[in-house]
Design an enzyme around this catalytic site. Structure first.
Site, PDB file in Angstrom:
ATOM      1  N   ALA A 169      -0.476   0.491   6.159  1.00 21.22           N
ATOM      2  CA  ALA A 169      -0.105   1.024   7.452  1.00 21.22           C
ATOM      3  C   ALA A 169       0.354  -0.123   8.365  1.00 21.22           C
ATOM      4  CB  ALA A 169      -1.333   1.708   8.089  1.00 21.22           C
ATOM      5  N   ASP A 190       0.794  -1.243   0.000  1.00 18.28           N
ATOM      6  CA  ASP A 190       0.000   0.000   0.000  1.00 18.28           C
ATOM      7  C   ASP A 190       0.823   1.289   0.000  1.00 18.28           C
ATOM      8  OD1 ASP A 190      -2.310  -1.484  -0.108  1.00 18.28           O
ATOM      9  OD2 ASP A 190      -2.951  -1.073   1.931  1.00 18.28           O
ATOM     10  N   HIS A 221     -17.395   1.786  -1.245  1.00 22.87           N
ATOM     11  CA  HIS A 221     -16.910   0.712  -0.366  1.00 22.87           C
ATOM     12  C   HIS A 221     -17.419   0.862   1.065  1.00 22.87           C
ATOM     13  CE1 HIS A 221     -13.949  -1.926   1.713  1.00 22.87           C
ATOM     14  NE2 HIS A 221     -14.200  -2.640   0.643  1.00 22.87           N
ATOM     15  N   LYS A 271      -6.631  -5.623  -3.371  1.00 16.27           N
ATOM     16  CA  LYS A 271      -7.552  -6.073  -2.313  1.00 16.27           C
ATOM     17  C   LYS A 271      -8.590  -4.993  -2.039  1.00 16.27           C
ATOM     18  CE  LYS A 271      -4.403  -4.367   1.245  1.00 16.27           C
ATOM     19  NZ  LYS A 271      -5.158  -3.236   1.764  1.00 16.27           N
ATOM     20  N   SER A 278     -16.088   0.366   3.845  1.00 12.83           N
ATOM     21  CA  SER A 278     -15.175   0.913   4.863  1.00 12.83           C
ATOM     22  C   SER A 278     -15.164   2.439   4.864  1.00 12.83           C
ATOM     23  CB  SER A 278     -13.751   0.391   4.636  1.00 12.83           C
ATOM     24  OG  SER A 278     -13.142   1.028   3.529  1.00 12.83           O
ATOM     25  N   CYS A 338      -2.640  -3.129   7.248  1.00 16.90           N
ATOM     26  CA  CYS A 338      -2.273  -4.052   6.173  1.00 16.90           C
ATOM     27  C   CYS A 338      -0.964  -4.784   6.438  1.00 16.90           C
ATOM     28  CB  CYS A 338      -2.230  -3.332   4.837  1.00 16.90           C
ATOM     29  SG  CYS A 338      -2.162  -4.486   3.484  1.00 16.90           S
ATOM     30  N   ASP A 368      -4.343  -1.603  -2.039  1.00 18.10           N
ATOM     31  CA  ASP A 368      -5.716  -1.331  -1.629  1.00 18.10           C
ATOM     32  C   ASP A 368      -6.421  -0.732  -2.854  1.00 18.10           C
ATOM     33  OD1 ASP A 368      -7.208  -1.648   0.780  1.00 18.10           O
ATOM     34  OD2 ASP A 368      -7.257   0.528   1.073  1.00 18.10           O
ATOM     35  N   HIS A 390     -10.783   6.365   0.081  1.00 13.94           N
ATOM     36  CA  HIS A 390      -9.359   6.272  -0.263  1.00 13.94           C
ATOM     37  C   HIS A 390      -9.159   5.180  -1.294  1.00 13.94           C
ATOM     38  CE1 HIS A 390     -10.015   3.294   2.923  1.00 13.94           C
ATOM     39  NE2 HIS A 390      -9.085   2.584   2.316  1.00 13.94           N
ATOM     40  N   HIS A 434     -10.388   0.194  -4.004  1.00 13.28           N
ATOM     41  CA  HIS A 434     -11.801   0.170  -3.616  1.00 13.28           C
ATOM     42  C   HIS A 434     -12.728   0.775  -4.670  1.00 13.28           C
ATOM     43  CE1 HIS A 434     -10.648  -1.039   0.362  1.00 13.28           C
ATOM     44  NE2 HIS A 434     -10.083   0.097   0.685  1.00 13.28           N
ATOM     45  N   GLU A 457     -14.086  -5.678   3.923  1.00 10.54           N
ATOM     46  CA  GLU A 457     -12.815  -5.034   4.254  1.00 10.54           C
ATOM     47  C   GLU A 457     -11.722  -6.085   4.130  1.00 10.54           C
ATOM     48  OE1 GLU A 457     -10.770  -2.763   4.140  1.00 10.54           O
ATOM     49  OE2 GLU A 457     -11.308  -1.440   5.801  1.00 10.54           O
TER      50      GLU A 457
END
Ligand code: VGL
Ligand code: ZN
Length: 183
Positions: free
Chosen positions: A134, A10, A55, A94, A57, A138, A49, A68, A51, A101
């Protein structure tokens, strides 16, 4: 270095200077680039990541995060300094399902539909070095899944960025106690 893969998690603009900018992200990117140039790890795998705009999340859907890494936006792109090292077959996306999530790179798939674990096994790799963003989400979840699957895992501690300093410290302690080597 032949048999030791580097997994970069990420290092995407939204986690670096965008909507979810993490602490020490600039340093983490610079140190990752320096590590790649000095050590020439091979292969280098990227977790991303990725999305849809709706999403679950995201705050508008009741989730914990601002929007994000939305498909097709700059925030979802790999940092320009690291992008030259990214290969499509070795990039694992992902968080594409709106309802799910996914913090672990193990839940991602490359464009051919293969998982990180499958690709590492096909390449006969059993030792991995991990860095990214982070630490407490992740990186931590990916490290846990790698250990459970039997990989030897090292984490580059100067190549991490995080949401929260306390959370970062705690995640490092947990990973170390589970058998991750912090280098
Ligand atoms: C992550 C927050 C939101 C991560 C993903 O991969 O660390 N953190 N989405
Ligand atoms: Zn996310």
């Amino acid at each position: 270095m032949k048999d030791c893969a580097l997994i970069v998690v990420d290092m995407l603009y939204d986690f670096i200077d965008g909507s979810l900018a993490c602490q020490e992200a600039d340093k983490a990117v610079a140190n990752t680039l320096a590590y790649i140039k000095a050590e020439k790890p091979s292969p280098i795998l990227f977790v991303r990541d990725h999305h849809p705009a709706n999403h679950s999340s995201f705050a508008a859907q009741g989730g914990p995060w601002p929007p994000h890494c939305v498909w097709g936006t700059h925030g979802a792109d790999i940092h320009v300094d690291l992008a030259p090292y990214a290969d499509d077959d070795l990039s694992f996306f992902k968080g594409e399902d709106p309802a799910t999530e996914q913090y672990s790179g193990f839940e991602g798939k490359n464009p051919a539909g293969q998982s990180l674990q499958e690709v590492l096994q096909l390449m006969e790799i059993d030792k991995v070095i991990l860095c990214g963003i982070a630490t407490e989400y992740c990186v931590r979840n990916t490290a846990g899944d790698l250990l459970k699957a039997g990989f030897k895992v090292s984490v580059l501690r100067d190549c991490l960025a995080y949401v929260d300093a306390e959370g970062h410290k705690k995640a490092l302690e947990e990973m170390a106690s589970e058998g991750v080597r912090l280098i």
